[in-house]
Motif scaffolding. Structure first.
Motif, PDB file in Angstrom:
ATOM      1  N   UNK A 150       6.428  24.519   5.452  1.00 35.72           N
ATOM      2  CA  UNK A 150       6.113  23.234   6.080  1.00 35.72           C
ATOM      3  C   UNK A 150       7.219  22.783   7.031  1.00 35.72           C
ATOM      4  N   UNK A 151       8.469  22.952   6.619  1.00 34.24           N
ATOM      5  CA  UNK A 151       9.595  22.551   7.477  1.00 34.24           C
ATOM      6  C   UNK A 151       9.651  23.404   8.737  1.00 34.24           C
ATOM      7  N   UNK A 152       9.355  24.694   8.600  1.00 28.94           N
ATOM      8  CA  UNK A 152       9.359  25.594   9.756  1.00 28.94           C
ATOM      9  C   UNK A 152       8.258  25.211  10.737  1.00 28.94           C
ATOM     10  N   UNK A 153       7.077  24.936  10.214  1.00 28.95           N
ATOM     11  CA  UNK A 153       5.958  24.524  11.069  1.00 28.95           C
ATOM     12  C   UNK A 153       6.288  23.206  11.766  1.00 28.95           C
ATOM     13  N   UNK A 154       6.852  22.256  11.034  1.00 26.30           N
ATOM     14  CA  UNK A 154       7.207  20.952  11.598  1.00 26.30           C
ATOM     15  C   UNK A 154       8.177  21.120  12.757  1.00 26.30           C
ATOM     16  N   UNK A 155       9.150  21.977  12.578  1.00 27.63           N
ATOM     17  CA  UNK A 155      10.153  22.226  13.612  1.00 27.63           C
ATOM     18  C   UNK A 155       9.525  22.853  14.848  1.00 27.63           C
ATOM     19  N   UNK A 156       8.843  23.979  14.667  1.00 24.49           N
ATOM     20  CA  UNK A 156       8.356  24.736  15.809  1.00 24.49           C
ATOM     21  C   UNK A 156       7.151  24.090  16.479  1.00 24.49           C
ATOM     22  N   UNK A 157       6.290  23.446  15.721  1.00 29.88           N
ATOM     23  CA  UNK A 157       5.115  22.808  16.322  1.00 29.88           C
ATOM     24  C   UNK A 157       5.509  21.641  17.222  1.00 29.88           C
ATOM     25  N   UNK A 158       6.556  20.923  16.858  1.00 26.38           N
ATOM     26  CA  UNK A 158       6.969  19.785  17.680  1.00 26.38           C
ATOM     27  C   UNK A 158       7.447  20.248  19.058  1.00 26.38           C
ATOM     28  N   UNK A 159       8.142  21.384  19.098  1.00 26.32           N
ATOM     29  CA  UNK A 159       8.578  21.921  20.387  1.00 26.32           C
ATOM     30  C   UNK A 159       7.401  22.568  21.114  1.00 26.32           C
ATOM     31  N   UNK A 160       6.522  23.229  20.371  1.00 25.99           N
ATOM     32  CA  UNK A 160       5.343  23.835  20.979  1.00 25.99           C
ATOM     33  C   UNK A 160       4.499  22.794  21.713  1.00 25.99           C
ATOM     34  N   UNK A 161       4.416  21.601  21.159  1.00 24.86           N
ATOM     35  CA  UNK A 161       3.612  20.552  21.798  1.00 24.86           C
ATOM     36  C   UNK A 161       4.183  20.190  23.169  1.00 24.86           C
TER      37      UNK A 161
END
Length: 237
Positions: free
Chosen positions: A217-228
């Motif tokens: 979950x922490x990894x997704x939170x990190x990378x998805x925010x930049x992906x957006x």
């Protein structure tokens, strides 16, 4: 032969690209002029031929060099004055973001799996090493962009390494030069980058607990925010 420049610790290709870009900017090589061959450039810079080849490819992609197979690499002609400098820069940055989007999607897939595996395999001494890496990342935040991105990617590389999966580590190593180049550009020029410090802290805490779901979950939170941010830059929803 001139003494090779001293390269910093970290990815070599972005540094070689920067050195060649500066030589082009300074007018050392004029439009239409043929560059020294790959072997000579590698010797001058004190790096491997593959690093020079990749740096040249990146500069050719940005329209600064013209690679003519069988003839050599030449300095590209400058764009028409009517095109406008700002337009050229914006288009080049858009191309880089589109390329980064693909790489980031691969990064997300491999780092999510790496975090899941690392949660089961991390040892107390590994946690201390990660904590030191995260502390260095925090100290460099707001300073030199290249140094900050290097620290950030080193932290993530450590997590991938802890997965114990050599293929995941090889994939991360392969995309790291692209990430370094594009993320450094984003840190320098993007005004509204999301603050992902908490996501990094959460990832470390999850790994320390051995909590697979929280690490993912922490990894997704990190990378998805930049992906957006990247998706918005290239107009993808």
């Amino acid at each position: 032969m001139a003494r090779a420049p001293v390269l910093r610790h970290g990815p070599v290709v972005p540094q070689v690209e920067s050195l060649l870009r500066e030589r082009l900017r300074s007018g050392e090589w004029r439009p239409g002029q043929r560059l020294p061959n790959e072997v000579r450039l590698a010797a001058e810079l004190g790096v491997g031929r593959s690093s020079v080849r990749e740096a040249v490819r990146l500069l050719a992609r940005d329209g600064l060099l013209d690679v003519r197979h069988g003839a050599g690499t030449f300095v590209a002609d400058p764009p028409d004055e009517g095109a406008g400098v700002v337009g050229v820069i914006d288009v080049g940055r858009l191309v880089r973001r589109a390329r980064l989007l693909e790489v980031y999607e691969v990064r997300r897939a491999l780092e999510v799996e790496a975090a899941r595996l690392a949660a089961h395999r991390v040892r107390p001494e590994d946690v201390e090493r990660l904590r030191a890496g995260l502390r260095r990342r925090r100290e460099l935040d707001g300073g030199d962009a290249a140094a900050f991105v290097t620290a950030d990617l080193e932290f993530h590389r450590s997590v991938v390494e802890l997965s114990g999966n050599a293929l995941l580590l090889s994939l991360f190593t392969a995309v790291r030069p692209v990430l370094f180049e594009a993320l450094t550009d984003m840190v320098r020029h993007e005004e509204d980058l999301p603050d992902v410090a908490d996501a990094h802290t959460d990832l470390l805490a999850a790994l320390e607990r051995g909590d697979e779901a929280a690490a993912v979950a922490a990894t997704v939170d990190n990378l998805e925010s930049v992906l957006s941010v990247i998706r918005a830059a290239v107009g993808e929803r």
